[in-house]
Design an enzyme around this catalytic site. Sequence first.
Site, PDB file in Angstrom:
ATOM      1  N   CYS A  82       0.838  -1.197   0.000  1.00  0.00           N
ATOM      2  CA  CYS A  82       0.000   0.000   0.000  1.00  0.00           C
ATOM      3  C   CYS A  82       0.881   1.257   0.000  1.00  0.00           C
ATOM      4  O   CYS A  82       1.642   1.465  -0.937  1.00  0.00           O
ATOM      5  CB  CYS A  82      -0.995  -0.024   1.162  1.00  0.00           C
ATOM      6  SG  CYS A  82      -2.361   1.167   0.923  1.00  0.00           S
ATOM      7  N   HIS A 186      -3.866  -4.578  -0.420  1.00  0.00           N
ATOM      8  CA  HIS A 186      -3.471  -5.181   0.861  1.00  0.00           C
ATOM      9  C   HIS A 186      -3.588  -6.706   0.759  1.00  0.00           C
ATOM     10  O   HIS A 186      -4.687  -7.246   0.885  1.00  0.00           O
ATOM     11  CB  HIS A 186      -4.388  -4.695   1.986  1.00  0.00           C
ATOM     12  CG  HIS A 186      -4.137  -3.298   2.422  1.00  0.00           C
ATOM     13  ND1 HIS A 186      -3.157  -2.967   3.326  1.00  0.00           N
ATOM     14  CD2 HIS A 186      -4.739  -2.142   2.057  1.00  0.00           C
ATOM     15  CE1 HIS A 186      -3.170  -1.662   3.523  1.00  0.00           C
ATOM     16  NE2 HIS A 186      -4.108  -1.135   2.755  1.00  0.00           N
ATOM     17  N   GLU A 188      -2.767  -8.801   2.969  1.00  0.00           N
ATOM     18  CA  GLU A 188      -3.177  -9.321   4.278  1.00  0.00           C
ATOM     19  C   GLU A 188      -4.683  -9.180   4.508  1.00  0.00           C
ATOM     20  O   GLU A 188      -5.226  -9.776   5.440  1.00  0.00           O
ATOM     21  CB  GLU A 188      -2.387  -8.630   5.400  1.00  0.00           C
ATOM     22  CG  GLU A 188      -2.836  -7.249   5.792  1.00  0.00           C
ATOM     23  CD  GLU A 188      -2.376  -6.143   4.842  1.00  0.00           C
ATOM     24  OE1 GLU A 188      -2.640  -4.963   5.173  1.00  0.00           O
ATOM     25  OE2 GLU A 188      -1.770  -6.440   3.780  1.00  0.00           O
TER      26      GLU A 188
END
Length: 205
Positions: A82, A186, A188
């Site tokens: 990011c 992202h 994650e």
Amino acid sequence: MTARVVILDYGSGNLRSAQRALERVGADVEVTADADAAMNADGLVVPGVGAFEACMVGLRKIGGEKIIADRVAAGRPVLGVCVGMQILFARGVEFGVESAGCGLWPGSVIRLDAPVIPHMGWNVVDAPANTRLFKGLDPGTRFYFVHSYAAQQWEGNPDALLTWSTHTVPFLAAVEDGPLSATQFHPEKSGDAGASLLGNWVEGL
């Protein structure tokens, strides 16, 4: 042997969710600002949320830009996520103010010219055929984005592998450039797709 990954803690980013996501794919993960640990790990993850300039201020406080540059110069893997991707570029322009980035890639990160900002939610990406990060993922796979700014041109290494996405305008969703990789989305927060990408990165350490 289990890959040792350091998530660089410079006061920005979803550190614990990134840690859990990397542990899910089998990495031994440490969250730290320690320069020696960051230099000696098999892989370094540079997270980032919020404003470009604020991230650079935090990064400079721990000498993070030098850690990243030294690792890349030594051919040691780094993954930006990011705003951790955005700060790898030379400049960021937010609210008319230009801030210096790490300068590992030329070019600027600028506001997306789109009617709805931020670009938030799931989106597809267009990865190159010989990608390592997106290996095994279907072309229609979606990843989770939250951003208002992005790199929208590539002026760097012509041999780098570029993955694009579109939110009204095209922007760089990921870059694979030797030891230096980055994603605007992202991983994650991207469920199984993000886990696959992180697994591919860890596998290459």
